[in-house]
Design a protein around this motif. Structure first.
Motif, PDB file in Angstrom:
ATOM      1  N   VAL A  49       0.639  -1.313   0.002  1.00 15.00           N
ATOM      2  CA  VAL A  49      -0.010  -0.091  -0.006  1.00 15.00           C
ATOM      3  C   VAL A  49       0.897   1.370   0.096  1.00 15.00           C
ATOM      4  O   VAL A  49       0.655   2.227  -0.691  1.00 15.00           O
ATOM      5  N   CYS A  50       1.789   1.407   0.712  1.00 11.58           N
ATOM      6  CA  CYS A  50       2.831   2.433   1.005  1.00 11.58           C
ATOM      7  C   CYS A  50       3.452   2.554  -0.492  1.00 11.58           C
ATOM      8  O   CYS A  50       3.836   3.714  -0.864  1.00 11.58           O
ATOM      9  N   MET A  51       3.990   1.426  -1.083  1.00  8.31           N
ATOM     10  CA  MET A  51       4.681   1.546  -2.513  1.00  8.31           C
ATOM     11  C   MET A  51       3.608   2.194  -3.492  1.00  8.31           C
ATOM     12  O   MET A  51       4.053   3.051  -4.099  1.00  8.31           O
ATOM     13  N   LEU A  52       2.464   1.871  -3.330  1.00  6.86           N
ATOM     14  CA  LEU A  52       1.509   2.520  -4.304  1.00  6.86           C
ATOM     15  C   LEU A  52       1.219   3.914  -4.021  1.00  6.86           C
ATOM     16  O   LEU A  52       1.060   4.665  -4.924  1.00  6.86           O
ATOM     17  N   ALA A  53       1.335   4.344  -2.659  1.00  8.43           N
ATOM     18  CA  ALA A  53       1.258   5.490  -2.312  1.00  8.43           C
ATOM     19  C   ALA A  53       2.301   6.394  -2.629  1.00  8.43           C
ATOM     20  O   ALA A  53       2.200   7.639  -3.224  1.00  8.43           O
ATOM     21  N   ALA A  54       3.606   5.951  -2.771  1.00  4.82           N
ATOM     22  CA  ALA A  54       4.760   6.523  -3.140  1.00  4.82           C
ATOM     23  C   ALA A  54       4.947   6.662  -4.805  1.00  4.82           C
ATOM     24  O   ALA A  54       5.052   7.747  -5.351  1.00  4.82           O
ATOM     25  N   TRP A  55       4.131   5.783  -5.525  1.00  5.62           N
ATOM     26  CA  TRP A  55       4.151   5.951  -6.809  1.00  5.62           C
ATOM     27  C   TRP A  55       3.187   7.032  -7.308  1.00  5.62           C
ATOM     28  O   TRP A  55       3.458   7.829  -8.230  1.00  5.62           O
ATOM     29  N   GLU A  56       1.937   7.324  -6.486  1.00  4.82           N
ATOM     30  CA  GLU A  56       1.403   8.515  -6.743  1.00  4.82           C
ATOM     31  C   GLU A  56       1.432   9.835  -6.229  1.00  4.82           C
ATOM     32  O   GLU A  56       1.631  10.765  -6.842  1.00  4.82           O
ATOM     33  N   TRP A  57       2.467   9.626  -5.036  1.00  3.47           N
ATOM     34  CA  TRP A  57       3.347  10.968  -4.922  1.00  3.47           C
ATOM     35  C   TRP A  57       4.509  11.361  -5.693  1.00  3.47           C
ATOM     36  O   TRP A  57       4.453  12.588  -5.779  1.00  3.47           O
ATOM     37  N   GLY A  58       4.579  10.541  -6.578  1.00  4.50           N
ATOM     38  CA  GLY A  58       5.637  11.043  -7.717  1.00  4.50           C
ATOM     39  C   GLY A  58       4.933  12.039  -8.461  1.00  4.50           C
ATOM     40  O   GLY A  58       5.787  12.939  -8.879  1.00  4.50           O
ATOM     41  N   GLN A  59       3.757  12.056  -8.607  1.00  2.33           N
ATOM     42  CA  GLN A  59       3.182  13.262  -9.363  1.00  2.33           C
ATOM     43  C   GLN A  59       3.180  14.336  -8.569  1.00  2.33           C
ATOM     44  O   GLN A  59       3.560  15.736  -9.102  1.00  2.33           O
ATOM     45  N   PHE A  60       3.104  14.538  -7.316  1.00  5.54           N
ATOM     46  CA  PHE A  60       3.205  15.718  -6.405  1.00  5.54           C
ATOM     47  C   PHE A  60       4.576  16.190  -6.450  1.00  5.54           C
ATOM     48  O   PHE A  60       4.781  17.305  -6.256  1.00  5.54           O
ATOM     49  N   ALA A  61       5.493  15.303  -6.520  1.00  3.07           N
ATOM     50  CA  ALA A  61       6.862  15.630  -6.563  1.00  3.07           C
ATOM     51  C   ALA A  61       7.219  16.301  -7.917  1.00  3.07           C
ATOM     52  O   ALA A  61       8.537  16.787  -8.224  1.00  3.07           O
ATOM     53  N   GLY A  62       6.489  16.177  -8.963  1.00  2.00           N
ATOM     54  CA  GLY A  62       6.756  16.558 -10.505  1.00  2.00           C
ATOM     55  C   GLY A  62       7.460  15.483 -11.465  1.00  2.00           C
ATOM     56  O   GLY A  62       7.878  15.671 -12.176  1.00  2.00           O
ATOM     57  N   PHE A  63       7.367  14.310 -10.878  1.00  2.00           N
ATOM     58  CA  PHE A  63       7.711  13.127 -11.678  1.00  2.00           C
ATOM     59  C   PHE A  63       6.791  12.878 -13.043  1.00  2.00           C
ATOM     60  O   PHE A  63       5.657  12.344 -12.738  1.00  2.00           O
ATOM     61  N   LYS A  64       7.002  13.123 -14.092  1.00  2.00           N
ATOM     62  CA  LYS A  64       6.140  13.021 -15.390  1.00  2.00           C
ATOM     63  C   LYS A  64       6.269  11.606 -15.733  1.00  2.00           C
ATOM     64  O   LYS A  64       5.163  10.972 -16.151  1.00  2.00           O
ATOM     65  N   SER A  65       7.384  11.134 -15.617  1.00  2.32           N
ATOM     66  CA  SER A  65       7.845   9.941 -16.263  1.00  2.32           C
ATOM     67  C   SER A  65       7.357   8.604 -15.509  1.00  2.32           C
ATOM     68  O   SER A  65       7.393   8.596 -14.150  1.00  2.32           O
ATOM     69  N   ARG A  66       6.485   7.536 -16.065  1.00  6.91           N
ATOM     70  CA  ARG A  66       5.985   6.500 -15.453  1.00  6.91           C
ATOM     71  C   ARG A  66       7.207   5.466 -14.648  1.00  6.91           C
ATOM     72  O   ARG A  66       7.314   5.217 -13.764  1.00  6.91           O
ATOM     73  N   THR A  67       8.142   5.545 -15.557  1.00 10.37           N
ATOM     74  CA  THR A  67       9.566   4.796 -14.949  1.00 10.37           C
ATOM     75  C   THR A  67      10.008   5.564 -13.946  1.00 10.37           C
ATOM     76  O   THR A  67      10.418   4.847 -12.851  1.00 10.37           O
ATOM     77  N   GLN A  68       9.923   6.825 -13.696  1.00 13.69           N
ATOM     78  CA  GLN A  68      10.640   7.411 -12.593  1.00 13.69           C
ATOM     79  C   GLN A  68       9.722   7.058 -11.322  1.00 13.69           C
ATOM     80  O   GLN A  68      10.105   6.902 -10.263  1.00 13.69           O
ATOM     81  N   ARG A  69       8.296   7.068 -11.436  1.00  8.08           N
ATOM     82  CA  ARG A  69       7.218   6.853 -10.528  1.00  8.08           C
ATOM     83  C   ARG A  69       7.624   5.268  -9.750  1.00  8.08           C
ATOM     84  O   ARG A  69       7.051   5.266  -8.809  1.00  8.08           O
ATOM     85  N   VAL A  70       7.768   4.539 -10.881  1.00  9.80           N
ATOM     86  CA  VAL A  70       8.047   2.924 -10.512  1.00  9.80           C
ATOM     87  C   VAL A  70       9.213   2.917  -9.637  1.00  9.80           C
ATOM     88  O   VAL A  70       9.101   2.217  -8.722  1.00  9.80           O
ATOM     89  N   TRP A  71      10.135   3.609  -9.938  1.00  6.62           N
ATOM     90  CA  TRP A  71      11.398   3.525  -9.212  1.00  6.62           C
ATOM     91  C   TRP A  71      11.400   3.951  -7.785  1.00  6.62           C
ATOM     92  O   TRP A  71      11.778   3.524  -6.957  1.00  6.62           O
TER      93      TRP A  71
END
Length: 282
Positions: free
Chosen positions: A35-57
């Motif tokens: 659940v926390c990993m999925l939350a981090a994936w979504e937080w990537g948008q808040f941090a400005g990560f546009k790339s799906r790969t960046q958010r997966v990492w």
């Protein structure tokens, strides 16, 4: 939309309750990490990560961090006073005090972090990591004496949050006139906040009366009120980050409910704050 929300809730709530009471501690920890990993994936948008790969990492790194912290605990001791747990919970308390200031001063406060990706990632860590430890520490509370003791505590906090959210929605719809934080979330009102607190108070009274929580009523009341207020702050803080990112929902993983962060935003504040007050302060 309302139809999908109700159907999804009817499916998810029994699953969550079953996970609380039926999963062993390791299994519960693994599910919480996911659940926390999925939350981090979504937080990537808040941090400005546009790339799906960046958010997966970002999600993978979050999972590794939580797993490494958990594996660093002594196998013979799972005390809440271990630095990995207590440090995270105390940091959470400090972070939500800071988040309150950011929300109150928004949009002026955003000038300090709007263009800083590292700061937004730190905010994400301060939100997600203590949430994990709050969930785990409450689930393990009194586990040696009664395997279900911690599950009741977690269910109690979740019902407080769900009750506050539902009460705020109903009272806000019926009586809402005065905006709570118009620059962050225009739909929230002071009347809704009061309604949410009253609903949570009723849940707290019923739970304390019929479930063996074994805690002094005054302690339960103080921790419950602060946790409920923290849940509102968690919701407002996520709304602030979504507004800055220019998005309506954090994701679309849950039909009718948006993303994982949209569902756990209140819990990310309420759970670690309640755990810190109940297990470390009292």
């Amino acid at each position: 939309m309302l139809k999908y929300r109700i159907i999804t809730a009817l499916i998810l709530i029994p699953i969550v309750i079953a996970a609380l009471f039926l999963l062993p501690p390791v299994g519960f920890a693994v599910v919480t990490i996911v659940v926390c990993m999925l939350a981090a994936w979504e937080w990537g948008q808040f941090a400005g990560f546009k790339s799906r790969t960046q958010r997966v990492w970002l999600a993978i790194l979050c999972g590794f961090l939580l797993a490494a912290m958990m594996l660093s605990l002594p196998a013979y001791q799972q005390s809440v006073h271990l630095i990995q747990i207590s440090g995270s919970l105390w940091l959470s308390l400090a972070w939500w005090i800071a988040a309150f200031i950011l929300v109150v001063l928004y949009p002026g406060s955003a000038a300090a972090w709007r263009n800083s990706r590292p700061l937004k990632l730190i905010f994400g860590l301060l939100t997600i990591v203590p949430f994990f430890w709050g969930m785990l520490s409450l689930r393990l509370y009194g586990y040696a004496e009664n395997h279900y003791n911690g599950a009741w505590w977690l269910l109690y906090v979740m019902l407080l949050v769900w009750g506050a959210d539902s009460g705020a929605y109903m009272f806000g719809k019926l009586f809402g006139k005065h905006k709570l934080a118009p620059k962050v979330s225009p739909g929230k009102t002071w009347e809704g906040l009061i309604g949410g607190l009253l609903t949570s108070a009723l849940i707290s009274w019923l739970f304390g009366r019929y479930v063996p929580l074994n805690v002094a009523p005054a302690t339960l009341l103080i921790c419950s009120v602060i946790a409920t207020l923290a849940s509102v702050l968690g919701d407002l803080t996520e709304s602030m980050f979504k507004r800055e990112a220019g998005i309506k929902d954090s994701g679309n993983l849950i039909p009718g409910h948006g993303g994982i962060m949209d569902r756990i935003d209140s819990l990310t504040a309420a759970v670690p704050v309640f755990a810190c007050l109940m297990l470390l302060v009292y």
